[in-house]
Enzyme design. Structure first.
Site, mmCIF file in Angstrom:
data_model
loop_
_atom_site.group_PDB
_atom_site.id
_atom_site.type_symbol
_atom_site.label_atom_id
_atom_site.label_comp_id
_atom_site.label_asym_id
_atom_site.label_seq_id
_atom_site.Cartn_x
_atom_site.Cartn_y
_atom_site.Cartn_z
ATOM 1 N N HIS A 79 0.833 -1.201 0.000
ATOM 2 C CA HIS A 79 0.000 0.000 0.000
ATOM 3 C C HIS A 79 0.871 1.255 0.000
ATOM 4 O O HIS A 79 0.590 2.225 -0.676
ATOM 5 C CB HIS A 79 -0.892 0.031 1.253
ATOM 6 C CG HIS A 79 -1.956 -1.038 1.253
ATOM 7 N ND1 HIS A 79 -3.290 -0.760 1.251
ATOM 8 C CD2 HIS A 79 -1.871 -2.390 1.231
ATOM 9 C CE1 HIS A 79 -3.993 -1.884 1.236
ATOM 10 N NE2 HIS A 79 -3.143 -2.891 1.242
ATOM 11 N N ASP A 123 -5.431 5.937 1.784
ATOM 12 C CA ASP A 123 -5.525 4.530 1.444
ATOM 13 C C ASP A 123 -6.955 4.012 1.614
ATOM 14 O O ASP A 123 -7.689 4.466 2.499
ATOM 15 C CB ASP A 123 -4.580 3.720 2.347
ATOM 16 C CG ASP A 123 -4.431 2.291 1.862
ATOM 17 O OD1 ASP A 123 -3.500 2.039 1.078
ATOM 18 O OD2 ASP A 123 -5.269 1.443 2.234
ATOM 19 N N SER A 162 5.245 -8.977 0.453
ATOM 20 C CA SER A 162 5.807 -8.489 1.705
ATOM 21 C C SER A 162 5.138 -9.075 2.941
ATOM 22 O O SER A 162 5.670 -8.971 4.036
ATOM 23 C CB SER A 162 5.681 -6.967 1.744
ATOM 24 O OG SER A 162 4.304 -6.611 1.694
ATOM 25 N N TRP A 213 14.164 -9.580 2.011
ATOM 26 C CA TRP A 213 13.754 -8.485 1.124
ATOM 27 C C TRP A 213 14.645 -8.428 -0.102
ATOM 28 O O TRP A 213 15.866 -8.406 0.022
ATOM 29 C CB TRP A 213 13.819 -7.145 1.878
ATOM 30 C CG TRP A 213 13.100 -6.055 1.145
ATOM 31 C CD1 TRP A 213 13.667 -5.103 0.350
ATOM 32 C CD2 TRP A 213 11.686 -5.830 1.121
ATOM 33 N NE1 TRP A 213 12.676 -4.295 -0.162
ATOM 34 C CE2 TRP A 213 11.458 -4.725 0.292
ATOM 35 C CE3 TRP A 213 10.579 -6.462 1.700
ATOM 36 C CZ2 TRP A 213 10.176 -4.221 0.029
ATOM 37 C CZ3 TRP A 213 9.318 -5.960 1.450
ATOM 38 C CH2 TRP A 213 9.126 -4.855 0.626
ATOM 39 N N ALA A 214 14.038 -8.410 -1.262
ATOM 40 C CA ALA A 214 14.819 -8.377 -2.505
ATOM 41 C C ALA A 214 14.588 -7.059 -3.234
ATOM 42 O O ALA A 214 13.510 -6.484 -3.122
ATOM 43 C CB ALA A 214 14.379 -9.518 -3.404
ATOM 44 N N HIS A 242 2.456 -14.256 -5.850
ATOM 45 C CA HIS A 242 1.241 -14.446 -5.049
ATOM 46 C C HIS A 242 0.105 -13.560 -5.557
ATOM 47 O O HIS A 242 -0.954 -13.522 -4.948
ATOM 48 C CB HIS A 242 1.559 -14.137 -3.591
ATOM 49 C CG HIS A 242 1.768 -12.667 -3.336
ATOM 50 N ND1 HIS A 242 2.654 -11.886 -4.055
ATOM 51 C CD2 HIS A 242 1.173 -11.810 -2.466
ATOM 52 C CE1 HIS A 242 2.606 -10.632 -3.628
ATOM 53 N NE2 HIS A 242 1.717 -10.572 -2.663
ATOM 54 N N ASN A 281 0.925 -4.972 -6.978
ATOM 55 C CA ASN A 281 2.172 -4.302 -7.369
ATOM 56 C C ASN A 281 3.099 -5.272 -8.084
ATOM 57 O O ASN A 281 3.740 -4.922 -9.072
ATOM 58 C CB ASN A 281 2.847 -3.699 -6.143
ATOM 59 C CG ASN A 281 1.958 -2.668 -5.489
ATOM 60 O OD1 ASN A 281 1.774 -1.580 -6.021
ATOM 61 N ND2 ASN A 281 1.349 -3.025 -4.357
HETATM 62 N N1 UDP Z 1 8.798 -6.004 -2.611
HETATM 63 C C1 UDP Z 1 10.160 -5.852 -2.798
HETATM 64 N N2 UDP Z 1 10.982 -6.821 -2.299
HETATM 65 C C2 UDP Z 1 10.512 -7.920 -1.636
HETATM 66 C C3 UDP Z 1 9.107 -8.057 -1.461
HETATM 67 C C4 UDP Z 1 8.285 -7.090 -1.960
HETATM 68 O O1 UDP Z 1 10.624 -4.880 -3.394
HETATM 69 O O2 UDP Z 1 11.310 -8.756 -1.234
HETATM 70 C C5 UDP Z 1 7.898 -4.962 -3.126
HETATM 71 C C6 UDP Z 1 7.324 -5.360 -4.472
HETATM 72 O O3 UDP Z 1 8.172 -4.936 -5.513
HETATM 73 C C7 UDP Z 1 5.976 -4.650 -4.453
HETATM 74 C C8 UDP Z 1 5.594 -4.626 -2.975
HETATM 75 O O4 UDP Z 1 6.784 -4.816 -2.245
HETATM 76 O O5 UDP Z 1 6.120 -3.333 -4.916
HETATM 77 C C9 UDP Z 1 4.643 -5.750 -2.608
HETATM 78 O O6 UDP Z 1 3.372 -5.436 -3.067
HETATM 79 P P1 UDP Z 1 2.387 -6.507 -3.673
HETATM 80 O O7 UDP Z 1 1.137 -5.782 -4.010
HETATM 81 O O8 UDP Z 1 3.015 -7.231 -4.781
HETATM 82 O O9 UDP Z 1 2.160 -7.571 -2.521
HETATM 83 P P2 UDP Z 1 1.856 -7.464 -0.940
HETATM 84 O O10 UDP Z 1 3.157 -7.369 -0.267
HETATM 85 O O11 UDP Z 1 0.985 -6.243 -0.731
HETATM 86 O O12 UDP Z 1 1.138 -8.729 -0.639
#
Ligand code: UDP
Length: 495
Positions: free
Chosen positions: A23, A126, A293, A352-353, A370, A374
């Site tokens: 978010h 949000d 995340s 975290w990547a 998943h 994003n």
């Molecule tokens: N993200 C990242 N590295 C990670 C995990 C997540 O940069 O190891 C970023 C990803 O690029 C995205 C956001 O975190 O922009 C995750 O949002 P998403 O809607 O895909 O999933 P959520 O975490 O909300 O389930």
């Protein structure tokens, strides 16, 4: 125009993100876009959350943009959380999850006082902060409802809420068709989120969210017209006004240094290692695996996934969120990591990547996701087809969009929508996983999907260039907000 007159006419917009990366990241990106288009922007957040993006905001500010953060203390002690735990990504169980949610609700009054002090022309808040629709009404300004997910998911959800096609089926695994959509899309009741399939503690909350959406001035979507125009249209004719201004991450991050600095830098894996590993691989030969995340898979599911990836015979780079609660997981995955290092087949990134950088690397050929919105947008922007493995919430709708409508994904066969899966849940087996990987990474089988994904990537890039659909929408939105500001000023009696 004089500096004074310019300041008077400048739009003053507050952004209030929700403390979860999926978010917060797109909203901060959108706030930066507004600032780059001449808006005076304030982002309201709490201390630990601010650390994730403060440097970027400072750098924008030093480049001359009117953007800043206002930081309010998070009531950690009052909700029983350790200092610094303010984001849902750090919630390793549901109890912590609820405490973070409560903490944000507890500072509502302080946030409203800040709204009054800053006298904004508009609020961008949000979707999960429904009470802000009242705050905007009190100030007499428009609230924009911020939603970083698909139009498809909203349209599907509205249709199911209205027509209840899942009620009265003989079992939770029977299929029903979602009524009123431009495509024939089937789901099972088990794939629906809690609150829709069964009454839950979230039912009332999501009722308030939907009500606040319909009472907001408009919705702001991190999306672009060319991706799901049919559903954007359907949204506008059934739900209300909206603007698509995405993909925002592709728009604001135009160089590698910034992509690396995006969100949760402190957790980042050592760059040289993963980069060297990827550099040693052939183009489009590696699958990127990430569950976003928030989701942490149970141990039994991690084991199935590890075996499935290994049995597929394809190379992979897998991001695993650390879960301190299970020693067992670490010993199994520790051994698996060693084995993959030796065979050079797999690379594990803990926690975290730098997802944008990895997805843009030429060695990446697909994304096991998943279905967080994003991640889907980032995969589309990079022109990559996907293996879809939704876990909870609206991710199951997003899967349908990717697989049945856009036809750029292979489903792994996830059956149940559940925020936190347990060891007892059936999960997805290693054979199904290996089969989906072979299908996606085999060049012949996925050729058409790859072609479609590349086409969407081109469309995404065009949409944010001058003259593109998202670019045009942003300019139009800002013009409209300016007109509203002028009308308000004219309507306000002189003191
Ligand atoms: N993200 C990242 N590295 C990670 C995990 C997540 O940069 O190891 C970023 C990803 O690029 C995205 C956001 O975190 O922009 C995750 O949002 P998403 O809607 O895909 O999933 P959520 O975490 O909300 O389930």
């Amino acid at each position: 125009m004089s500096v004074e007159a310019e300041t008077q006419h400048q739009l003053n917009v507050i952004f209030l993100p929700y403390p979860a990366p999926g978010h917060m990241i797109p909203m901060v990106d959108t706030a930066r876009l507004f600032a780059k288009h001449g808006v005076s922007v304030t982002i309201i957040t709490t201390p630990a959350n601010a650390l994730n993006f403060q440097k970027t905001i400072d750098s924008d500010f030093n480049c001359g943009y009117h953007i800043r953060t206002r930081v309010l203390p998070f009531p950690a002690a009052q909700v029983g959380l350790p200092d610094g735990l303010e984001n849902l990504k750090d919630a390793t169980n549901l109890e912590i999850f609820e405490k973070v949610r409560l903490g944000i609700l507890m500072i509502k009054d302080e946030i409203e006082l800040l709204f009054q002090e800053l006298q904004p022309d508009s609020l961008v808040t949000d979707m999960l902060l429904p009470w802000t629709v009242e705050s905007a009404a009190k100030l007499g300004i428009p609230r924009l409802y911020y939603y970083s997910s698909s139009y498809f998911s909203t349209c599907a959800k509205y249709s199911i809420r209205k027509y209840q096609p899942h009620k009265g089926l003989v079992s939770d695994t029977h299929r029903f068709t979602i009524p009123g959509l431009p495509h024939n899309v089937e789901m099972t009741p088990l794939q629906l989120e809690d609150g829709l399939r069964i009454e839950s503690s979230f039912t009332e909350f999501f009722d308030a969210v939907h009500e606040s959406e319909s009472r907001s001035y408009a919705a702001l979507y991190n999306n672009f017209h060319e991706l799901e125009g049919d559903y954007e249209q359907l949204y506008k004719s059934t739900v209300g006004k909206s603007w698509s201004v995405g993909p925002v991450s592709a728009w604001v991050y135009n160089d590698d240094e910034r992509k690396t600095n995006r969100g949760h830098k402190e957790d980042l894996a050592q760059e040289s290692e993963w980069l060297d590993w990827l550099n040693s691989k052939q183009n489009e030969s590696v699958l990127y695996v990430s569950f976003g995340s928030l989701s942490r898979l149970p141990h039994s599911q991690l084991v199935e996934l590890a075996h499935g990836l290994e049995h597929s015979g394809h190379s992979f780079i897998w991001v695993i969120r650390k879960n301190n609660e299970s020693e067992n997981v670490h010993s199994f995955l520790g051994e698996f990591e060693e084995k993959m290092k030796e065979s050079k087949k797999g690379y594990i990134i803990w926690n975290w990547a730098p997802q944008l950088l990895i997805l843009d690397h030429p060695a990446i050929g697909g994304f096991l996701t998943h279905c967080g919105w994003n991640s889907i947008l980032e995969s589309v922007s990079a022109g990559l087809p996907m293996i879809t493995w939704p876990i909870f919430g609206e991710q199951f709708y997003n899967e349908k969009l990717v697989v049945d409508v856009l036809k750029i994904g292979v489903p792994v066969g996830a059956k149940e929508n559940k925020l936190v899966a347990t060891e007892e849940d059936a999960g997805v087996g290693r054979e199904e996983i290996a089969k989906a990987v072979v299908h996606l990474m085999g060049k012949e089988e996925s050729r058409d999907m790859r072609r479609r994904a590349r086409k969407l990537s081109d469309a995404a890039k065009k949409s944010i260039e001058e003259g593109g659909s998202s670019y045009h929408n942003l300019i139009q939105l800002l013009d409209e907000l300016k007109s509203l500001k002028i009308t308000r000023a004219l309507d306000t009696p002189l003191k």
